[in-house]
Design a protein around this motif. Structure first.
Motif, short mmCIF file in Angstrom:
data_model
loop_
_atom_site.label_atom_id
_atom_site.label_comp_id
_atom_site.label_asym_id
_atom_site.label_seq_id
_atom_site.Cartn_x
_atom_site.Cartn_y
_atom_site.Cartn_z
N VAL A 43 0.83 -1.21 0.00
CA VAL A 43 0.00 0.00 0.00
C VAL A 43 0.87 1.26 0.00
CG1 VAL A 43 -1.65 1.35 1.35
CG2 VAL A 43 -1.98 -1.11 1.08
N GLU A 44 1.90 1.27 0.85
CA GLU A 44 2.76 2.44 0.94
C GLU A 44 3.58 2.63 -0.33
OE1 GLU A 44 4.51 5.86 2.36
OE2 GLU A 44 2.71 4.78 3.01
N ALA A 45 4.06 1.55 -0.90
CA ALA A 45 4.81 1.65 -2.16
C ALA A 45 3.92 2.18 -3.27
CB ALA A 45 5.37 0.28 -2.54
N HIS A 46 2.69 1.72 -3.32
CA HIS A 46 1.73 2.20 -4.32
C HIS A 46 1.45 3.68 -4.12
CE1 HIS A 46 -1.56 2.14 -7.18
NE2 HIS A 46 -2.34 2.73 -6.27
N ARG A 47 1.31 4.10 -2.85
CA ARG A 47 1.04 5.51 -2.56
C ARG A 47 2.18 6.40 -3.03
NH1 ARG A 47 1.92 9.48 1.00
NH2 ARG A 47 3.56 8.31 2.06
N GLN A 48 3.42 5.88 -2.91
CA GLN A 48 4.58 6.66 -3.32
C GLN A 48 4.94 6.46 -4.79
OE1 GLN A 48 7.99 6.34 -0.71
NE2 GLN A 48 6.73 6.03 1.11
N GLY A 49 4.15 5.64 -5.49
CA GLY A 49 4.42 5.39 -6.90
C GLY A 49 5.66 4.55 -7.14
N LEU A 50 5.96 3.64 -6.19
CA LEU A 50 7.16 2.81 -6.29
C LEU A 50 6.79 1.37 -6.62
CD1 LEU A 50 8.98 4.06 -3.06
CD2 LEU A 50 9.42 4.80 -5.40
N LEU A 71 7.42 -2.15 -5.55
CA LEU A 71 7.94 -2.80 -4.35
C LEU A 71 9.05 -3.79 -4.67
CD1 LEU A 71 7.46 -3.08 -1.24
CD2 LEU A 71 5.96 -5.01 -1.76
N PHE A 72 8.93 -4.48 -5.79
CA PHE A 72 9.88 -5.53 -6.13
C PHE A 72 11.19 -4.99 -6.71
CE2 PHE A 72 5.59 -7.32 -6.45
CZ PHE A 72 5.71 -8.35 -5.52
N GLU A 73 11.22 -3.69 -6.98
CA GLU A 73 12.45 -3.08 -7.48
C GLU A 73 13.25 -2.39 -6.38
OE1 GLU A 73 11.35 -0.44 -10.60
OE2 GLU A 73 10.88 -2.05 -12.03
N LEU A 74 12.70 -2.37 -5.16
CA LEU A 74 13.37 -1.71 -4.06
C LEU A 74 14.44 -2.61 -3.46
CD1 LEU A 74 10.29 -0.15 -2.20
CD2 LEU A 74 11.80 0.94 -3.87
N ASN A 75 15.59 -2.02 -3.10
CA ASN A 75 16.60 -2.81 -2.40
C ASN A 75 16.24 -2.90 -0.93
OD1 ASN A 75 17.50 -0.42 -1.07
ND2 ASN A 75 18.82 0.06 -2.83
N GLU A 76 17.01 -3.66 -0.18
CA GLU A 76 16.66 -3.91 1.23
C GLU A 76 16.67 -2.63 2.05
OE1 GLU A 76 17.73 -7.09 4.78
OE2 GLU A 76 18.84 -7.12 2.90
N SER A 77 17.60 -1.74 1.76
CA SER A 77 17.68 -0.49 2.49
C SER A 77 16.43 0.36 2.27
CB SER A 77 18.93 0.29 2.06
OG SER A 77 18.99 1.54 2.71
N ASP A 78 15.96 0.41 1.01
CA ASP A 78 14.75 1.16 0.70
C ASP A 78 13.53 0.54 1.35
OD1 ASP A 78 16.14 2.98 -0.86
OD2 ASP A 78 15.90 1.79 -2.68
N LEU A 79 13.49 -0.79 1.38
CA LEU A 79 12.36 -1.48 2.01
C LEU A 79 12.29 -1.17 3.50
CD1 LEU A 79 12.45 -5.01 0.32
CD2 LEU A 79 10.58 -3.35 0.21
N MET A 80 13.45 -1.11 4.14
CA MET A 80 13.49 -0.85 5.57
C MET A 80 13.00 0.54 5.90
SD MET A 80 17.13 -2.64 6.50
CE MET A 80 17.21 -1.84 8.09
#
Length: 322
Positions: free
Chosen positions: A43-50, A52-61
């Protein structure tokens, strides 16, 4: 005859296949417990237009607000702990006490003694490093956020650490012990698995695979503590204190626990070396075991760590009809 800790499994249904099924059920609960975190991240990734599966671990955290991130991450362990207790009760017909200790009841005094002792010592070591190298830290205290963090941490961190202890030093230790009929194999296997499951932690990316010495060494330390003391109480208390006081006192951008702690370590993570990895495993942990052995009068180290597990006479444990 008093049964030792691993022999407690004989008081329930202890067929090998039950432990395989039990592990699968616990894994199901782990996955189920991760659903709220996954949904919130999507939900948060969608809200930010990101993506989710392209984010690295640091971005996910850093995707979710820190307190929310911690609460949802710890929630999965709480759900898994419920799964462990259900498997223990309904698949193995055992009580929580039998999974916890060889004593007639859980010795909470042991838990609290080591909880506060290690909490004070570990906090003191952090503060000592802070005063010795203040340039490596920033004051990170925010009262409102810290109060929320405290509620989350106090409520959920002990459930997270208890989940790991009941699964590794409890369920797997007893299960492997009664199946293989020895002590050293469950000690080694549970410690190695415990360590390897931390391999995805961001600390490994920053510090390298050398930190696995710390994770596996910690597993061995907690396993030795459990076998020598014939119960989980000390391991439960130590692990809870280690994670709780750390979550409240200090954080860093490259650690698994991202929190609104009092201090933030801003130093280069590669500076972690002997003092952070090898000192605890080869100096502090042996010293703690030595002190505990004197306090609780541990004896027969060779037998308790490397001896065989004998099935006790039927009259020494309750026979359960399926």
């Amino acid at each position: 005859m008093r049964l030792n800790y691993i022999q407690q499994a004989y008081k329930g249904l202890h067929d090998g296949w039950r432990y395989i099924v039990g592990i699968m059920i616990v894994i199901f609960f782990v996955v189920a417990g991760q659903i709220p975190y996954t949904v919130a991240a999507i939900v948060e990734a969608h809200r930010q237009g990101l993506n989710l599966f392209e984010l690295n671990e640091s971005d996910l955290m850093g995707l979710l607000e820190s307190n929310l991130n911690l609460a949802l991450m710890l929630l999965s362990f709480a759900v898994a702990l419920v799964g462990i207790f259900l498997v223990n009760k309904f698949l193995h017909k055992m009580t929580i006490t039998q999974l916890t200790t060889s004593r007639s009841k859980i010795d909470w005094k042991r838990f609290w003694v080591i909880f506060f002792a290690w909490g004070i010592i570990s906090s003191g070591l952090v503060l000592l490093d802070y005063f010795a190298s203040p340039e490596h830290y920033v004051f990170n205290f925010d009262l409102n956020k810290f109060l929320i963090l405290s509620v989350i941490a106090i409520a959920l961190v002990p459930l997270q650490t208890s989940c790991e202890e009941y699964f590794f030093r409890g369920y797997l230790m007893q299960g492997i012990g009664v199946v293989t009929k020895n002590r050293w194999l469950p000690l080694i296997v549970t410690s190695v698995i415990f360590g390897l499951l931390h391999i995805a932690n961001p600390e490994v990316d920053q510090l390298g695979y050398g930190i696995m010495v710390y994770y596996i060494g910690t597993g061995l330390f907690l396993g030795i503590m459990t076998l020598m003391d014939e119960g989980l109480e000390l391991a439960l208390g130590f692990h809870a204190a280690n994670n709780l006081f750390t979550a409240l006192l200090v954080t860093a951008d490259w650690t698994a626990f991202q929190t609104y702690s009092i201090l933030k370590d801003t130093s280069d993570p590669t500076r972690a070396g002997f003092g952070d990895v090898f000192m605890p495993v080869f100096v502090m942990f042996p010293l703690i075991l030595f002190i505990l052995s004197k306090v609780y009068k541990w004896k027969n180290w060779k037998e308790k760590l490397f001896g065989n597990i004998q099935e006790p006479p039927k009259e020494d444990y309750k026979i359960i009809d399926e």
